[in-house]
Design a protein around this motif. Structure first.
Motif, PDB file in Angstrom:
ATOM      1  N   GLN A  15       0.861  -1.166   0.000  1.00 33.12           N
ATOM      2  CA  GLN A  15       0.000   0.000   0.000  1.00 33.12           C
ATOM      3  C   GLN A  15       0.908   1.228   0.000  1.00 33.12           C
ATOM      4  N   GLN A  16       0.514   2.235  -0.739  1.00 32.39           N
ATOM      5  CA  GLN A  16       1.351   3.432  -0.861  1.00 32.39           C
ATOM      6  C   GLN A  16       1.589   4.076   0.492  1.00 32.39           C
ATOM      7  N   GLU A  17       2.863   4.423   0.752  1.00 34.72           N
ATOM      8  CA  GLU A  17       3.306   5.103   1.974  1.00 34.72           C
ATOM      9  C   GLU A  17       3.136   4.265   3.232  1.00 34.72           C
ATOM     10  N   PHE A 239       7.955  -0.846  -3.644  1.00 34.38           N
ATOM     11  CA  PHE A 239       9.377  -1.161  -3.490  1.00 34.38           C
ATOM     12  C   PHE A 239       9.531  -2.034  -2.256  1.00 34.38           C
ATOM     13  N   ALA A 240      10.154  -3.202  -2.431  1.00 35.88           N
ATOM     14  CA  ALA A 240      10.382  -4.143  -1.326  1.00 35.88           C
ATOM     15  C   ALA A 240      11.878  -4.424  -1.218  1.00 35.88           C
ATOM     16  N   GLN A 241      12.300  -4.852  -0.039  1.00 34.88           N
ATOM     17  CA  GLN A 241      13.705  -5.220   0.145  1.00 34.88           C
ATOM     18  C   GLN A 241      13.807  -6.345   1.164  1.00 34.88           C
ATOM     19  N   SER A 242      14.931  -7.049   1.101  1.00 37.01           N
ATOM     20  CA  SER A 242      15.245  -8.062   2.102  1.00 37.01           C
ATOM     21  C   SER A 242      16.057  -7.435   3.232  1.00 37.01           C
ATOM     22  N   LEU A 243      16.131  -8.130   4.373  1.00 35.31           N
ATOM     23  CA  LEU A 243      16.942  -7.672   5.499  1.00 35.31           C
ATOM     24  C   LEU A 243      17.223  -8.856   6.424  1.00 35.31           C
ATOM     25  N   LEU A 276      13.058   3.401   6.945  1.00 39.34           N
ATOM     26  CA  LEU A 276      12.890   2.813   5.615  1.00 39.34           C
ATOM     27  C   LEU A 276      11.522   3.157   5.035  1.00 39.34           C
ATOM     28  N   GLU A 277      10.508   3.107   5.871  1.00 38.65           N
ATOM     29  CA  GLU A 277       9.161   3.462   5.411  1.00 38.65           C
ATOM     30  C   GLU A 277       9.124   4.909   4.927  1.00 38.65           C
ATOM     31  N   GLU A 278       9.749   5.798   5.669  1.00 36.23           N
ATOM     32  CA  GLU A 278       9.806   7.202   5.276  1.00 36.23           C
ATOM     33  C   GLU A 278      10.576   7.381   3.972  1.00 36.23           C
ATOM     34  N   VAL A 298      11.763 -15.775  18.019  1.00 31.99           N
ATOM     35  CA  VAL A 298      11.949 -14.457  17.402  1.00 31.99           C
ATOM     36  C   VAL A 298      10.682 -14.014  16.681  1.00 31.99           C
ATOM     37  N   VAL A 299      10.049 -14.931  15.936  1.00 33.92           N
ATOM     38  CA  VAL A 299       8.816 -14.582  15.219  1.00 33.92           C
ATOM     39  C   VAL A 299       7.723 -14.211  16.210  1.00 33.92           C
ATOM     40  N   GLN A 300       7.650 -14.906  17.322  1.00 37.00           N
ATOM     41  CA  GLN A 300       6.673 -14.570  18.351  1.00 37.00           C
ATOM     42  C   GLN A 300       6.901 -13.151  18.866  1.00 37.00           C
ATOM     43  N   GLU A 301       8.164 -12.805  19.164  1.00 35.15           N
ATOM     44  CA  GLU A 301       8.457 -11.464  19.670  1.00 35.15           C
ATOM     45  C   GLU A 301       8.202 -10.396  18.610  1.00 35.15           C
ATOM     46  N   LEU A 302       8.607 -10.667  17.383  1.00 39.56           N
ATOM     47  CA  LEU A 302       8.331  -9.720  16.305  1.00 39.56           C
ATOM     48  C   LEU A 302       6.827  -9.510  16.157  1.00 39.56           C
ATOM     49  N   GLY A 303       6.086 -10.611  16.238  1.00 36.78           N
ATOM     50  CA  GLY A 303       4.636 -10.521  16.100  1.00 36.78           C
ATOM     51  C   GLY A 303       3.986  -9.698  17.198  1.00 36.78           C
ATOM     52  N   GLU A 304       4.546  -9.761  18.398  1.00 33.51           N
ATOM     53  CA  GLU A 304       3.973  -9.029  19.523  1.00 33.51           C
ATOM     54  C   GLU A 304       4.404  -7.569  19.552  1.00 33.51           C
ATOM     55  N   ASN A 305       5.658  -7.295  19.164  1.00 30.69           N
ATOM     56  CA  ASN A 305       6.228  -5.974  19.411  1.00 30.69           C
ATOM     57  C   ASN A 305       6.529  -5.143  18.168  1.00 30.69           C
ATOM     58  N   VAL A 306       6.724  -5.771  17.024  1.00 27.89           N
ATOM     59  CA  VAL A 306       7.148  -5.027  15.820  1.00 27.89           C
ATOM     60  C   VAL A 306       6.062  -5.025  14.744  1.00 27.89           C
ATOM     61  N   VAL A 307       5.500  -6.178  14.440  1.00 27.15           N
ATOM     62  CA  VAL A 307       4.514  -6.271  13.355  1.00 27.15           C
ATOM     63  C   VAL A 307       3.300  -5.372  13.585  1.00 27.15           C
ATOM     64  N   PRO A 308       2.794  -5.181  14.827  1.00 23.86           N
ATOM     65  CA  PRO A 308       1.638  -4.297  14.986  1.00 23.86           C
ATOM     66  C   PRO A 308       1.846  -2.886  14.430  1.00 23.86           C
ATOM     67  N   ARG A 309       3.100  -2.460  14.343  1.00 21.12           N
ATOM     68  CA  ARG A 309       3.377  -1.136  13.744  1.00 21.12           C
ATOM     69  C   ARG A 309       3.355  -1.210  12.202  1.00 21.12           C
ATOM     70  N   PHE A 310       3.530  -2.420  11.657  1.00 18.41           N
ATOM     71  CA  PHE A 310       3.605  -2.593  10.185  1.00 18.41           C
ATOM     72  C   PHE A 310       2.766  -3.802   9.760  1.00 18.41           C
ATOM     73  N   PRO A 311       1.476  -3.816  10.050  1.00 20.40           N
ATOM     74  CA  PRO A 311       0.679  -5.025   9.837  1.00 20.40           C
ATOM     75  C   PRO A 311       0.318  -5.246   8.366  1.00 20.40           C
ATOM     76  N   ALA A 312       0.010  -6.498   8.037  1.00 19.42           N
ATOM     77  CA  ALA A 312      -0.506  -6.817   6.705  1.00 19.42           C
ATOM     78  C   ALA A 312      -1.786  -6.027   6.456  1.00 19.42           C
ATOM     79  N   HIS A 313      -2.015  -5.640   5.216  1.00 18.88           N
ATOM     80  CA  HIS A 313      -3.184  -4.845   4.859  1.00 18.88           C
ATOM     81  C   HIS A 313      -4.403  -5.743   4.748  1.00 18.88           C
TER      82      HIS A 313
END
Length: 313
Positions: A15-17, A239-243, A276-278, A298-313
């Motif tokens: 999604q744009q931006e 635009f997508a990237q790996s990390l 990166l989003e900016e 790690v996926v559990q922690e990312l899901g709880e603490n990081v993904v909520p800021r960048f969730p799937a649309h």
């Protein structure tokens, strides 16, 4: 170009931006070239990622074990493994990062991609690459120098046979007249992400790709890359990237560079992703290979603490 705004996989990821997050198989931390690939564990972690709002799972196309490269990907054929993962998930996009258009026949590739598109409910987002392992090209009796033309040929054939009934095709690898390719994708096309440069100009990528899947760079450099590319297009393309990430148990730990990525705690990782989003990045696919912690944790922690800021649309 096709409007993919209603395509399940594309619209889940892009999604744009806005930014979303994905995971590369093998979803595990390991040393050396070969993951354990306990498939039951891979599926369990993939389902955990889907439940927490990750937008994509990535499948790689590593045809042969080339010791000098030290990386065999997820071992299994990407199409076969994707079918297995598809049957155990329901919403998450199935992305390729990436399929070798140069070492796979365009018609085989077209049929496989269209089949996944139909069977998954349009969850496939097709990253295409040229390949960079010289010994693989020798094994397939294909010249490295032919990669730019083979890539352009493959994408042209895909689009033509997906979008037309009984098409007439005449290219170096394809001669069709009076035959048809089945099935057709649900919207007569599949979203294609050009991977890296794929031996093409930025102008060609802007015109022919539905998005760009790139490599990690310093944020300022990535912003310049995106700005130049987007200046060549009349409308938004993602635009997508790996990390590669090594997530610290300490959420406040600052960044340390690792190969193609960073080690950091979740607080800094969020700040970095926001930068990166900016800069214009719409999606980041995480690779956990160099992590020091169990991937499921790690996926559990990312899901709880990081993904909520960048969730799937």
């Amino acid at each position: 170009m096709t409007d993919f705004s209603q395509h399940a996989g594309y619209s889940t990821m892009f999604q744009q931006e806005k930014m979303t997050l994905g995971l590369f198989f093998a979803i595990e931390s390991y040393s050396g070239s070969m993951p354990k690939m306990n498939v039951d564990q891979q599926i369990e972690t993939a389902k955990l990622a889907e439940s927490h709002g990750f937008s994509a799972l990535y499948f790689r196309d590593v045809l042969l074990d080339v010791p000098s490269f030290g990386d065999v990907g997820h071992i299994y054929d990407p199409w076969v493994f994707m079918g297995y993962v598809m049957a155990h998930t329901s919403r998450i996009a199935l992305a390729t990062g990436s399929i070798l258009s140069t070492l796979r026949h365009p018609l085989h590739l077209a049929k496989a991609a269209a089949s996944v598109d139909r069977l998954s409910g349009q969850r496939l987002v097709l990253g295409l690459a040229t390949g960079d392992r010289p010994s693989e090209f020798s094994a397939f009796n294909t010249s490295l120098e032919d990669r730019p033309g083979l890539y352009q040929e493959a994408l042209a054939v895909l689009r033509h046979v997906w979008g037309n009934d009984f098409p007439s095709v005449s290219t170096p690898r394809v001669r069709m007249s009076g035959e048809d390719l089945l099935p057709k994708p649900a919207c007569s096309d599949v979203p294609v992400l050009v991977t890296g440069s794929s031996r093409q100009t930025v102008e060609w990528i802007a015109e022919h790709g539905d998005g760009w899947l790139y490599y990690p760079q310093p944020v300022a450099q990535q912003k310049r890359t995106i700005r130049r590319w987007r200046s060549l297009m009349p409308k938004f393309k993602p635009f997508a990237q790996s990390l590669y990430i090594d997530l610290s148990e300490d959420p406040h730990e600052g960044p340390t560079p690792i190969q193609l990525g960073i080690r950091a705690g979740s607080r800094y990782l969020i700040e970095y992703l926001e930068e990166l989003e900016e800069a214009g990045v719409n999606h980041v696919g995480f690779n956990l290979k160099y992590g020091q912690r169990p991937a499921h944790e790690v996926v559990q922690e990312l899901g709880e603490n990081v993904v909520p800021r960048f969730p799937a649309h």
